[in-house]
Scaffold this motif. Structure first.
Motif, PDB file in Angstrom:
ATOM      1  N   ASP A 218     -10.085   2.582   8.800  1.00  0.00           N
ATOM      2  CA  ASP A 218     -10.209   3.048   7.416  1.00  0.00           C
ATOM      3  C   ASP A 218      -8.878   3.215   6.687  1.00  0.00           C
ATOM      4  N   PHE A 219      -7.790   3.407   7.442  1.00  0.00           N
ATOM      5  CA  PHE A 219      -6.484   3.608   6.806  1.00  0.00           C
ATOM      6  C   PHE A 219      -5.391   3.340   7.820  1.00  0.00           C
ATOM      7  N   SER A 220      -4.195   3.048   7.303  1.00  0.00           N
ATOM      8  CA  SER A 220      -3.061   2.843   8.204  1.00  0.00           C
ATOM      9  C   SER A 220      -2.557   4.210   8.673  1.00  0.00           C
ATOM     10  N   LEU A 221      -2.022   4.234   9.883  1.00  0.00           N
ATOM     11  CA  LEU A 221      -1.575   5.486  10.472  1.00  0.00           C
ATOM     12  C   LEU A 221      -0.477   5.184  11.473  1.00  0.00           C
ATOM     13  N   SER A 222       0.658   5.867  11.340  1.00  0.00           N
ATOM     14  CA  SER A 222       1.714   5.724  12.339  1.00  0.00           C
ATOM     15  C   SER A 222       2.361   7.077  12.571  1.00  0.00           C
ATOM     16  N   GLY A 223       2.630   7.361  13.847  1.00  0.00           N
ATOM     17  CA  GLY A 223       3.240   8.619  14.242  1.00  0.00           C
ATOM     18  C   GLY A 223       4.730   8.454  14.473  1.00  0.00           C
ATOM     19  N   HIS A 224       5.476   9.511  14.170  1.00  0.00           N
ATOM     20  CA  HIS A 224       6.933   9.484  14.291  1.00  0.00           C
ATOM     21  C   HIS A 224       7.428  10.799  14.879  1.00  0.00           C
TER      22      HIS A 224
ATOM     23  N   ASP B 222       6.396  15.192  14.888  1.00  0.00           N
ATOM     24  CA  ASP B 222       4.992  15.298  14.469  1.00  0.00           C
ATOM     25  C   ASP B 222       4.775  14.832  13.035  1.00  0.00           C
ATOM     26  N   VAL B 223       5.585  13.864  12.601  1.00  0.00           N
ATOM     27  CA  VAL B 223       5.441  13.279  11.264  1.00  0.00           C
ATOM     28  C   VAL B 223       4.472  12.103  11.361  1.00  0.00           C
ATOM     29  N   TRP B 224       3.570  12.036  10.397  1.00  0.00           N
ATOM     30  CA  TRP B 224       2.586  10.961  10.341  1.00  0.00           C
ATOM     31  C   TRP B 224       2.659  10.299   8.975  1.00  0.00           C
ATOM     32  N   VAL B 225       2.655   8.973   8.987  1.00  0.00           N
ATOM     33  CA  VAL B 225       2.594   8.183   7.762  1.00  0.00           C
ATOM     34  C   VAL B 225       1.165   7.658   7.671  1.00  0.00           C
ATOM     35  N   VAL B 226       0.495   8.020   6.592  1.00  0.00           N
ATOM     36  CA  VAL B 226      -0.939   7.781   6.448  1.00  0.00           C
ATOM     37  C   VAL B 226      -1.181   6.941   5.194  1.00  0.00           C
ATOM     38  N   GLY B 227      -2.052   5.955   5.315  1.00  0.00           N
ATOM     39  CA  GLY B 227      -2.439   5.176   4.141  1.00  0.00           C
ATOM     40  C   GLY B 227      -3.005   6.094   3.077  1.00  0.00           C
ATOM     41  N   ASN B 228      -2.552   5.898   1.848  1.00  0.00           N
ATOM     42  CA  ASN B 228      -2.947   6.777   0.751  1.00  0.00           C
ATOM     43  C   ASN B 228      -4.277   6.321   0.156  1.00  0.00           C
ATOM     44  N   ASN B 229      -5.347   6.727   0.820  1.00  0.00           N
ATOM     45  CA  ASN B 229      -6.697   6.510   0.284  1.00  0.00           C
ATOM     46  C   ASN B 229      -7.539   7.725   0.648  1.00  0.00           C
ATOM     47  N   ALA B 230      -8.779   7.745   0.190  1.00  0.00           N
ATOM     48  CA  ALA B 230      -9.632   8.916   0.415  1.00  0.00           C
ATOM     49  C   ALA B 230      -9.797   9.214   1.903  1.00  0.00           C
ATOM     50  N   ALA B 231      -9.959   8.173   2.734  1.00  0.00           N
ATOM     51  CA  ALA B 231     -10.140   8.386   4.170  1.00  0.00           C
ATOM     52  C   ALA B 231      -8.876   8.972   4.800  1.00  0.00           C
TER      53      ALA B 231
ATOM     54  N   MET C 208       0.847  -1.188   0.000  1.00  0.00           N
ATOM     55  CA  MET C 208       0.000   0.000   0.000  1.00  0.00           C
ATOM     56  C   MET C 208       0.883   1.239   0.000  1.00  0.00           C
ATOM     57  N   ALA C 209       0.506   2.203  -0.792  1.00  0.00           N
ATOM     58  CA  ALA C 209       1.234   3.467  -0.840  1.00  0.00           C
ATOM     59  C   ALA C 209       0.895   4.301   0.396  1.00  0.00           C
ATOM     60  N   ASN C 210       1.820   5.151   0.742  1.00  0.00           N
ATOM     61  CA  ASN C 210       1.627   6.015   1.903  1.00  0.00           C
ATOM     62  C   ASN C 210       1.668   7.475   1.498  1.00  0.00           C
ATOM     63  N   THR C 211       1.047   8.293   2.326  1.00  0.00           N
ATOM     64  CA  THR C 211       1.123   9.738   2.231  1.00  0.00           C
ATOM     65  C   THR C 211       1.788  10.209   3.516  1.00  0.00           C
ATOM     66  N   TYR C 212       2.552  11.285   3.441  1.00  0.00           N
ATOM     67  CA  TYR C 212       3.313  11.775   4.589  1.00  0.00           C
ATOM     68  C   TYR C 212       2.853  13.192   4.904  1.00  0.00           C
ATOM     69  N   CYS C 213       2.805  13.485   6.204  1.00  0.00           N
ATOM     70  CA  CYS C 213       2.406  14.827   6.615  1.00  0.00           C
ATOM     71  C   CYS C 213       2.971  15.132   7.993  1.00  0.00           C
ATOM     72  N   THR C 214       2.888  16.399   8.352  1.00  0.00           N
ATOM     73  CA  THR C 214       3.133  16.794   9.736  1.00  0.00           C
ATOM     74  C   THR C 214       1.805  17.308  10.280  1.00  0.00           C
ATOM     75  N   ALA C 215       1.535  16.980  11.513  1.00  0.00           N
ATOM     76  CA  ALA C 215       0.316  17.427  12.185  1.00  0.00           C
ATOM     77  C   ALA C 215       0.543  17.296  13.685  1.00  0.00           C
ATOM     78  N   THR C 216       0.058  18.251  14.438  1.00  0.00           N
ATOM     79  CA  THR C 216       0.204  18.241  15.880  1.00  0.00           C
ATOM     80  C   THR C 216      -0.959  17.488  16.519  1.00  0.00           C
ATOM     81  N   ASN C 217      -0.625  16.467  17.305  1.00  0.00           N
ATOM     82  CA  ASN C 217      -1.640  15.666  17.991  1.00  0.00           C
ATOM     83  C   ASN C 217      -2.280  16.531  19.069  1.00  0.00           C
ATOM     84  N   PHE C 218      -3.557  16.811  18.917  1.00  0.00           N
ATOM     85  CA  PHE C 218      -4.264  17.668  19.871  1.00  0.00           C
ATOM     86  C   PHE C 218      -5.023  16.874  20.925  1.00  0.00           C
ATOM     87  N   GLY C 219      -4.807  15.556  20.965  1.00  0.00           N
ATOM     88  CA  GLY C 219      -5.422  14.738  22.002  1.00  0.00           C
ATOM     89  C   GLY C 219      -6.677  14.053  21.512  1.00  0.00           C
TER      90      GLY C 219
END
Length: 100
Positions: free
Chosen positions: A23-29, A32-41, A1-12
């Motif tokens: 709905d999608f894979s998600l891992s935090g690094h 504040d880097v997040w690796v997100v499954g590349n799908n609409a969700a 599965m392809a991934n999308t990468y972003c930065t986002a601050t976890n607000f709790g």
């Protein structure tokens, strides 16, 4: 599965939900880097949390920088603090890794 990468601050609470995790894979690094499954969700989640899209190279550079900061902090510790303590798991020097 392809991934999308972003930065986002976890607000709790509500930053990601059980439904998101289904709905999608998600891992935090680090950084504040997040690796997100590349799908609409996944893309919808990035928008919902006001994430900033990154290329894999940009995301890797952020993570590497944070790991290097942690390594410098570790290296500056007195040797006594790095040594294992009876009854406690010993700490280890942070290591670089490659994002998925």
């Amino acid at each position: 599965m392809a991934n999308t990468y972003c930065t986002a601050t976890n607000f709790g609470k509500g930053f990601f939900t059980h439904e998101d995790r289904n709905d999608f894979s998600l891992s935090g690094h680090a950084g504040d880097v997040w690796v997100v499954g590349n799908n609409a969700a996944g893309v919808s989640w990035i928008n919902r949390v006001t994430g900033t899209g990154k290329t894999k190279a940009e995301a890797q550079a952020i993570v590497d920088g944070k790991v290097e900061e942690s390594q410098a902090t570790w290296d500056a510790l007195p040797e006594a603090e790095k040594a294992p303590t009876a009854g406690f798991e010993s700490l280890t020097r942070p290591e670089k890794y490659i994002l998925p």
